[in-house]
Design a protein around this motif. Structure first.
Motif, mmCIF file in Angstrom:
data_model
loop_
_atom_site.group_PDB
_atom_site.id
_atom_site.type_symbol
_atom_site.label_atom_id
_atom_site.label_comp_id
_atom_site.label_asym_id
_atom_site.label_seq_id
_atom_site.Cartn_x
_atom_site.Cartn_y
_atom_site.Cartn_z
ATOM 1 N N ASN A 27 1.774 56.962 -8.856
ATOM 2 C CA ASN A 27 3.014 56.298 -9.525
ATOM 3 C C ASN A 27 3.510 57.275 -10.291
ATOM 4 O O ASN A 27 2.848 57.746 -11.351
ATOM 5 C CB ASN A 27 2.917 55.092 -9.816
ATOM 6 C CG ASN A 27 3.815 54.115 -10.726
ATOM 7 O OD1 ASN A 27 4.797 54.671 -10.859
ATOM 8 N ND2 ASN A 27 3.708 52.960 -10.652
ATOM 9 N N GLU A 71 2.606 56.926 -14.100
ATOM 10 C CA GLU A 71 1.094 56.936 -14.515
ATOM 11 C C GLU A 71 0.610 58.306 -14.668
ATOM 12 O O GLU A 71 1.290 59.247 -13.830
ATOM 13 C CB GLU A 71 0.120 56.191 -13.435
ATOM 14 C CG GLU A 71 0.696 55.024 -13.237
ATOM 15 C CD GLU A 71 -0.239 53.964 -12.199
ATOM 16 O OE1 GLU A 71 -0.186 52.958 -11.890
ATOM 17 O OE2 GLU A 71 -0.989 54.844 -11.486
ATOM 18 N N TYR A 127 4.476 47.994 -2.711
ATOM 19 C CA TYR A 127 5.235 47.607 -3.897
ATOM 20 C C TYR A 127 4.877 46.047 -3.875
ATOM 21 O O TYR A 127 4.822 45.355 -2.843
ATOM 22 C CB TYR A 127 6.678 47.786 -3.588
ATOM 23 C CG TYR A 127 7.542 47.303 -4.915
ATOM 24 C CD1 TYR A 127 7.378 47.850 -6.187
ATOM 25 C CD2 TYR A 127 8.296 46.282 -4.824
ATOM 26 C CE1 TYR A 127 7.952 47.472 -7.325
ATOM 27 C CE2 TYR A 127 9.001 45.851 -6.020
ATOM 28 C CZ TYR A 127 8.891 46.590 -7.163
ATOM 29 O OH TYR A 127 9.349 46.021 -8.279
ATOM 30 N N CYS A 174 -2.620 39.252 -14.264
ATOM 31 C CA CYS A 174 -1.630 40.330 -14.156
ATOM 32 C C CYS A 174 -0.826 40.269 -15.599
ATOM 33 O O CYS A 174 -0.551 39.141 -15.979
ATOM 34 C CB CYS A 174 -0.871 40.138 -12.588
ATOM 35 S SG CYS A 174 0.537 38.864 -12.737
ATOM 36 N N SER A 193 5.874 43.660 -18.125
ATOM 37 C CA SER A 193 5.920 44.659 -18.954
ATOM 38 C C SER A 193 6.173 44.378 -20.444
ATOM 39 O O SER A 193 5.709 45.279 -21.378
ATOM 40 C CB SER A 193 7.229 45.502 -18.567
ATOM 41 O OG SER A 193 8.420 44.953 -18.465
ATOM 42 N N SER A 217 0.366 49.828 -17.083
ATOM 43 C CA SER A 217 -0.255 49.861 -15.547
ATOM 44 C C SER A 217 -1.736 50.014 -15.547
ATOM 45 O O SER A 217 -2.161 50.282 -16.913
ATOM 46 C CB SER A 217 0.246 50.929 -14.599
ATOM 47 O OG SER A 217 -0.279 52.373 -15.099
ATOM 48 N N ARG A 218 -2.461 49.510 -14.657
ATOM 49 C CA ARG A 218 -3.859 49.483 -14.624
ATOM 50 C C ARG A 218 -4.553 50.768 -15.086
ATOM 51 O O ARG A 218 -5.623 51.019 -15.840
ATOM 52 C CB ARG A 218 -4.439 48.810 -13.538
ATOM 53 C CG ARG A 218 -5.862 48.513 -13.576
ATOM 54 C CD ARG A 218 -6.296 47.668 -12.385
ATOM 55 N NE ARG A 218 -7.710 47.132 -12.557
ATOM 56 C CZ ARG A 218 -8.227 46.230 -11.359
ATOM 57 N NH1 ARG A 218 -7.611 45.788 -10.573
ATOM 58 N NH2 ARG A 218 -9.390 45.755 -11.869
ATOM 59 N N PRO A 264 -4.038 44.330 -13.519
ATOM 60 C CA PRO A 264 -3.080 45.046 -12.884
ATOM 61 C C PRO A 264 -1.708 44.451 -13.164
ATOM 62 O O PRO A 264 -1.600 43.334 -13.738
ATOM 63 C CB PRO A 264 -3.208 44.822 -11.329
ATOM 64 C CG PRO A 264 -4.112 43.551 -11.292
ATOM 65 C CD PRO A 264 -5.127 43.524 -12.302
ATOM 66 N N GLY A 265 -0.716 45.151 -13.204
ATOM 67 C CA GLY A 265 0.510 44.897 -13.608
ATOM 68 C C GLY A 265 1.070 43.754 -12.467
ATOM 69 O O GLY A 265 0.776 43.759 -11.154
ATOM 70 N N GLU A 284 3.923 46.433 -9.826
ATOM 71 C CA GLU A 284 3.167 47.658 -9.557
ATOM 72 C C GLU A 284 3.742 48.605 -8.147
ATOM 73 O O GLU A 284 3.928 47.811 -7.165
ATOM 74 C CB GLU A 284 1.653 47.512 -9.207
ATOM 75 C CG GLU A 284 0.985 47.394 -10.655
ATOM 76 C CD GLU A 284 -0.460 47.709 -10.748
ATOM 77 O OE1 GLU A 284 -1.059 47.930 -11.686
ATOM 78 O OE2 GLU A 284 -1.015 47.485 -9.315
ATOM 79 N N THR A 336 2.360 51.666 -5.710
ATOM 80 C CA THR A 336 1.454 52.472 -5.568
ATOM 81 C C THR A 336 1.700 53.238 -4.226
ATOM 82 O O THR A 336 2.472 52.623 -3.316
ATOM 83 C CB THR A 336 -0.397 51.803 -5.175
ATOM 84 O OG1 THR A 336 0.132 50.836 -4.364
ATOM 85 C CG2 THR A 336 -0.524 51.238 -6.581
#
Length: 603
Positions: free
Chosen positions: A306, A309, A334, A351, A354, A366-367, A429-430, A433, A435
């Motif tokens: 990401n 990150e 996503y 979760c 923001s 973020s995680r 986790p957000g 997110e 990834t």
């Protein structure tokens, strides 16, 4: 004349008696009704009144089965049967409702595939971090003496287990200067770059970044201004390019891109699908300069992550050997969330949004960022130092050296293990997110004047006579397979509306329960006693007012005097002289001879 006189006297006596009887009856009527109202008011809150109210509710309630309990035409065993049946139905419905509530409270969130497809142009192209497996160039390390201060930092960079007697305490400023001096610069590692079928200057689109694998080069990562909470210029390995046409912008997985974007910006979006429209780089490993490495091979370690990150390449990157060409197709993953899950507790939904970010070093939650910050706090607490690549949550904290390896290895092992007390399990986790999934395939590079290839790459890079050895090179292609993808959405599995509908369905099935059943209970408990008390109070006040209006004190006293005075003798009726008194008594006599006034509304 005598007959007429007698009739007048009789009429007078009859009128007086009639009026007396009417007054007495009215008085008795009023007293009887006032006594009844007092009795009703006194017994309104009694046990008998409560039993009558409950019985009336049972007969008229909308709930099924209650009217049979108060039915007097059936026997007592039948009424007991319906009462027991109603209690069993209530218990059974409560059991099913409790199951629904447990499911609602235990798993309130469901993750489902979004009904709409999203375009890859709405999200940034992934950040690509490339690290040479070599941590330091041999030609630059030879000038560092083993007794100098920088040697302790160099051993920390190489993660050597020996020479733990070195006790020099390093700082970030000294370590940064050493890192820039001994590591391979990005302009030497990157020989050719292209993105979206357009040739790019590598130093323009790649920036130097510090990772757990040393100094690396990253593409399309978020600028440090928007990455760190308390930004300072010392976090940059190299100063920002002043003449670059690409402008740094802010981006988060939750807010996305702004509406008004400049013409050239980064993090950049995808140029299309296929290797031609993706990112292509040609890398130089410089195997002859290898001094220390964390692996047993040569080549590069790559991580697709990401843009918001910081990468942790050592544990999560994949290796590309030198002398090979690799293709890395990328698929975005996503995850978003509906605003309705904000009402669910954090510990239940697992979760964070923001605006719920509680990180002290990073701006975007973020995680991965949370785990890096957690690791830095645990190392600072257990070992009194922080590894060089972790967030500097305490600017005065020292950089861990070789003498701290035992402690740092123990802490990192316990963090990665789930069976110890030192863990970062609170890093959820957000809710939003992004990834990326990637799969690599590679083959050996074949170059020479007799070999024709279809790659649009400069031929000078593969001329062995000019570049020494083609085995030092590596070619990487990063690209999307599709222009669109489906995201996943976190939403409420059981909201309050679903819970209410399920509960109402069960209660309606078992008892015929509805909202009006609750209204009925509230009415019989609150409004009915209040309205009955108010009605009786108004009735008593009205009757007292009517009694005072119909029988005033003066009228009752006059009537009493008339009843006590005897009628005049017959001999004096004709001899009486006309006068005001005689006329007044005659008027009273005539008035008394009339019928009494009747008030029908009193009945």
């Amino acid at each position: 004349m005598r007959f007429q006189g007698d009739s007048k006297v009789q009429r007078f006596h009859l009128a007086a008696n009639r009026q007396q009887r009417n007054q007495i009856c009215s008085h008795k009527f009023t007293h009887s009704h006032s006594d009844d109202s007092l009795d009703e008011e006194q017994t309104m809150c009694s046990r008998e009144a409560a039993e009558k109210s409950v019985k009336y509710y049972l007969k008229n309630s909308s709930l099924h089965g209650l009217k049979y309990i108060a039915e007097e035409s059936i026997t007592i065993p039948e009424r007991v049967f319906f009462g027991i049946s109603f209690v069993l139905v209530v218990i059974l419905s409560g059991f099913f409702i409790s199951n629904i509530y447990i499911k609602w409270s235990a798993s309130p969130i469901i993750i489902s595939t979004s009904a709409k497809q999203q375009l890859t142009s709405n999200i940034p192209f992934p950040a690509i971090t490339i690290c040479n497996l070599n941590q330091a160039l041999r030609s630059r390390v030879q000038s560092i003496s083993s007794t100098s201060k920088n040697y302790s930092l160099l051993m920390n960079l190489c993660s050597k287990d020996y020479d733990q007697t070195i006790t020099y305490i390093g700082t970030w400023t000294y370590f940064k200067a050493l890192l820039v001096e001994v590591a391979q610069p990005c302009d030497e590692m990157l020989l050719h770059c292209s993105f979206g079928s357009r040739k790019e200057i590598c130093s323009t689109i790649f920036n130097s970044i510090l990772t757990d694998d040393g100094l690396c080069c990253t593409f399309n990562a978020l600028d440090p201004i928007y990455l760190f909470r308390n930004y300072t210029d010392d976090v940059r390995i190299e100063p920002a390019a002043e003449n670059s046409i690409f402008k740094a912008i802010d981006w988060t997985p939750e807010s996305g891109y702004a509406k008004n974007l400049p013409e050239f910006y980064y993090p950049r979006t995808s140029g299309g699908t296929g290797s031609r429209m993706g990112l292509t780089v040609v890398l130089n490993a410089s195997i002859a300069e290898y001094y220390c490495t964390k692996s047993m091979g040569n080549g590069f370690k790559v991580l697709v992550h990401n843009p918001a990150e910081l990468p942790k390449v050592t544990n999560y990157g994949f290796v590309v050997s030198a002398g090979r060409e690799a293709r890395i197709p990328i698929e975005p993953v996503y995850e978003d969330a509906t605003p309705s899950i904000r009402s669910i507790k954090k510990a239940v939904r697992r979760c964070l949004f923001s605006d719920e970010n509680d990180l002290s070093y990073y701006r975007t939650y973020s995680r991965k960022n949370c785990e890096l910050e957690c690791e830095a706090k645990l190392l600072l607490r257990e070992c009194s130092c922080v590894l060089y690549y972790l967030p500097r949550i305490d600017p005065a904290a020292r950089v861990c050296g070789p003498n701290d390896n035992n402690c740092t290895n123990r802490v990192q092992t316990e963090i990665e293990s789930s069976k110890t007390n030192l863990s970062c399990e609170n890093c959820w986790p957000g809710c939003f997110e992004l990834t990326f999934k990637s799969v690599m395939t590679s083959s050996t590079i074949v170059a020479g004047p007799s070999y024709q290839n279809g790659e649009q790459l400069p031929e000078r890079l593969f001329n062995a006579s000019q570049n020494g050895n083609v085995n030092d090179l590596a070619i990487l292609h990063f690209y999307y397979l599709n222009n669109n993808f489906r995201s996943t959405t976190k939403s409420e599995m059981f909201g309050f509306t679903e819970f209410l509908s399920n509960t109402g369905g069960l209660l309606g099935l078992f008892m015929g329960f509805s909202i009006f059943s609750v209204i009925e209970i509230v009415y019989y408990v609150t409004m009915r006693p209040f309205c009955a008390s108010r009605t009786m109070h108004e009735r008593r006040r009205r009757r007292q007012a009517e009694l005072l209006w119909l029988t005033p004190v003066r009228q009752r006293r006059r009537l009493h005097l008339q009843l006590q005075r005897p009628p005049p003798p017959y001999s004096q009726l004709g001899k009486a002289r006309p006068g005001p008194k005689f006329k007044q008594s005659l008027w009273q006599t005539l008035r008394a001879g009339r019928d009494p006034i009747v008030y029908p509304y009193l009945d």
